[in-house]
Motif scaffolding. Sequence first.
Motif, mmCIF file in Angstrom:
data_model
loop_
_atom_site.group_PDB
_atom_site.id
_atom_site.type_symbol
_atom_site.label_atom_id
_atom_site.label_comp_id
_atom_site.label_asym_id
_atom_site.label_seq_id
_atom_site.Cartn_x
_atom_site.Cartn_y
_atom_site.Cartn_z
ATOM 1 N N VAL A 199 0.871 -1.087 0.095
ATOM 2 C CA VAL A 199 -0.108 -0.004 -0.092
ATOM 3 C C VAL A 199 0.795 1.279 0.054
ATOM 4 O O VAL A 199 0.416 2.359 -0.762
ATOM 5 C CB VAL A 199 -0.916 -0.237 1.120
ATOM 6 C CG1 VAL A 199 -1.707 1.460 1.383
ATOM 7 C CG2 VAL A 199 -2.043 -1.019 1.024
ATOM 8 N N THR A 200 1.900 1.363 0.937
ATOM 9 C CA THR A 200 2.727 2.519 0.711
ATOM 10 C C THR A 200 3.551 2.682 -0.512
ATOM 11 O O THR A 200 3.511 3.786 -0.888
ATOM 12 C CB THR A 200 3.988 2.186 1.823
ATOM 13 O OG1 THR A 200 3.289 1.910 3.037
ATOM 14 C CG2 THR A 200 4.958 3.177 1.866
ATOM 15 N N VAL A 201 3.757 1.752 -1.189
ATOM 16 C CA VAL A 201 4.386 1.874 -2.785
ATOM 17 C C VAL A 201 3.291 2.249 -3.465
ATOM 18 O O VAL A 201 3.412 3.433 -4.308
ATOM 19 C CB VAL A 201 4.896 0.395 -3.211
ATOM 20 C CG1 VAL A 201 5.108 0.467 -4.595
ATOM 21 C CG2 VAL A 201 6.171 0.012 -2.270
ATOM 22 N N GLY A 202 2.071 1.936 -3.382
ATOM 23 C CA GLY A 202 0.895 2.470 -4.286
ATOM 24 C C GLY A 202 0.819 3.970 -3.803
ATOM 25 O O GLY A 202 0.526 4.671 -4.951
ATOM 26 N N VAL A 203 0.710 4.227 -2.699
ATOM 27 C CA VAL A 203 0.301 5.970 -2.401
ATOM 28 C C VAL A 203 1.474 6.339 -2.876
ATOM 29 O O VAL A 203 1.298 7.442 -3.266
ATOM 30 C CB VAL A 203 0.289 5.844 -0.755
ATOM 31 C CG1 VAL A 203 0.327 7.378 -0.296
ATOM 32 C CG2 VAL A 203 -1.116 5.116 -0.324
ATOM 33 N N PHE A 204 2.902 6.015 -2.801
ATOM 34 C CA PHE A 204 4.020 6.798 -3.152
ATOM 35 C C PHE A 204 3.870 6.923 -4.506
ATOM 36 O O PHE A 204 4.236 8.170 -5.221
ATOM 37 C CB PHE A 204 5.198 5.948 -2.922
ATOM 38 C CG PHE A 204 6.493 6.652 -3.462
ATOM 39 C CD1 PHE A 204 7.176 7.862 -3.167
ATOM 40 C CD2 PHE A 204 6.828 5.905 -4.619
ATOM 41 C CE1 PHE A 204 7.996 8.112 -3.966
ATOM 42 C CE2 PHE A 204 7.807 6.269 -5.514
ATOM 43 C CZ PHE A 204 8.589 7.625 -5.156
ATOM 44 N N LEU A 205 3.405 6.009 -5.355
ATOM 45 C CA LEU A 205 3.190 6.144 -6.888
ATOM 46 C C LEU A 205 2.032 6.955 -7.251
ATOM 47 O O LEU A 205 1.860 7.387 -8.451
ATOM 48 C CB LEU A 205 3.042 4.857 -7.394
ATOM 49 C CG LEU A 205 4.256 4.009 -7.298
ATOM 50 C CD1 LEU A 205 3.993 2.475 -8.004
ATOM 51 C CD2 LEU A 205 5.544 4.469 -8.059
ATOM 52 N N ILE A 206 0.927 7.512 -6.346
ATOM 53 C CA ILE A 206 -0.090 8.201 -6.835
ATOM 54 C C ILE A 206 0.380 9.526 -7.564
ATOM 55 O O ILE A 206 -0.120 9.857 -8.575
ATOM 56 C CB ILE A 206 -0.827 8.701 -5.480
ATOM 57 C CG1 ILE A 206 -1.586 7.587 -4.890
ATOM 58 C CG2 ILE A 206 -1.787 9.862 -5.938
ATOM 59 C CD1 ILE A 206 -2.541 7.664 -3.741
ATOM 60 N N VAL A 207 1.335 10.456 -6.883
ATOM 61 C CA VAL A 207 1.852 11.576 -7.742
ATOM 62 C C VAL A 207 2.633 11.208 -9.089
ATOM 63 O O VAL A 207 2.476 11.792 -9.937
ATOM 64 C CB VAL A 207 2.496 12.488 -6.613
ATOM 65 C CG1 VAL A 207 3.028 13.535 -7.296
ATOM 66 C CG2 VAL A 207 1.685 12.624 -5.561
ATOM 67 N N ARG A 208 3.487 10.018 -8.715
ATOM 68 C CA ARG A 208 4.437 9.844 -9.879
ATOM 69 C C ARG A 208 3.601 9.308 -11.143
ATOM 70 O O ARG A 208 4.011 9.242 -12.442
ATOM 71 C CB ARG A 208 5.421 8.762 -9.472
ATOM 72 C CG ARG A 208 6.652 9.307 -8.765
ATOM 73 C CD ARG A 208 6.064 9.777 -7.252
ATOM 74 N NE ARG A 208 6.997 10.348 -6.412
ATOM 75 C CZ ARG A 208 6.612 10.982 -5.401
ATOM 76 N NH1 ARG A 208 5.628 10.830 -4.649
ATOM 77 N NH2 ARG A 208 7.630 11.576 -4.580
ATOM 78 N N LEU A 209 2.641 8.530 -10.900
ATOM 79 C CA LEU A 209 1.858 7.975 -12.298
ATOM 80 C C LEU A 209 0.581 8.803 -12.703
ATOM 81 O O LEU A 209 0.082 8.369 -13.699
ATOM 82 C CB LEU A 209 1.092 6.738 -11.862
ATOM 83 C CG LEU A 209 1.972 5.545 -11.327
ATOM 84 C CD1 LEU A 209 1.362 4.327 -10.860
ATOM 85 C CD2 LEU A 209 3.020 5.278 -12.283
ATOM 86 N N VAL A 210 0.674 10.089 -12.374
ATOM 87 C CA VAL A 210 -0.386 10.939 -12.939
ATOM 88 C C VAL A 210 0.078 11.539 -14.174
ATOM 89 O O VAL A 210 1.329 11.729 -14.405
ATOM 90 C CB VAL A 210 -0.443 12.203 -11.988
ATOM 91 C CG1 VAL A 210 -1.442 13.433 -12.562
ATOM 92 C CG2 VAL A 210 -1.132 12.165 -10.775
#
Length: 324
Positions: free
Chosen positions: A27-38
Amino acid sequence: MTKPRYAALARWLGGVVVHAALVLALVTVGVFLIVRLVPGDPAQMVLGLKASPAQIADMRHRLGIDQPIGRQFTSFVTTLLTTGDTGESIAYHVSSRALVLDRLPVSLWLVGCSAALVVAISLPLAMTAALHRGSWIDQLVRIVPTVTLGMPEFWVGLVLVLVLAVTLRIFPVGGTQPGIDGMLYSMALPSLTIALAQTPFIVRSLRTRILEVLGADFVTTLRAAGLSRRAIRRHVMRNALLPALQLYGMKVSFLIGGTLVVEQVFGLRGVGTLLFAAITARDFPLIQAVAMYCAIGVVLVSTLVRVAGGLIDYRVREGRGGEE
């Protein structure tokens, strides 16, 4: 309990904790990628098309996306573990963690009241339907709760507001009131809205399990021994609750997500309304904080239910799901 059993229980509990930790890591990895995958430049999205290069560079620095991806992840995880924060809110200019924790009590009230209502509604209905199997009562219990399954929660909430708040003036239209009594009064309609959406699943599962237990040999033995109907019902419920508990745990996890929409309908200042405001403002650190704390809540509830099921029935610990 013998030492080998204690050791087996400890190993099983350790496995449950490791599983929860792995889920939180993903989940932490997914939350981290929220900004990066936009798609596109997140800084440009926040500031708009008329932003100057200097403003965009400053925003990229605030979002922490101006560094190598490895360093970004290390900094994100370190900050999250040491402070429980995902960064400063762009819209509110304060800690995202502080904003979430400030709104969290209202959401916890809503989840708790909704979960209690699900139990209060489901248990009597399931038992009544099972004890009157095949009768009109059984059919009524099985059909009526399913009416809300095809209705969006926000629509059910609006109907309840129009009928019980606007027309009959029994409950408030929205918002919260001070004190425990006031909070319970304010949570009545929002909690009922969420509970109506989750109750049919619990009723159906618990009714099926109660019917299976009623047909078991030990129930026949209890009847032959002359136990009262009340005592037999108590034994039946005890044996039927484990599968329902597991499903209930899943539904409580869904409640955490369901509150996000319901809070908007009833004007509650909880995490849900904060998330919608963050999405509107493209406040990525705050979106990350809400996502992270909601995920922690879901994992915590799921883990507690799994532990409770394993302590109630050893077959769950052995991977047999409580079935012979």
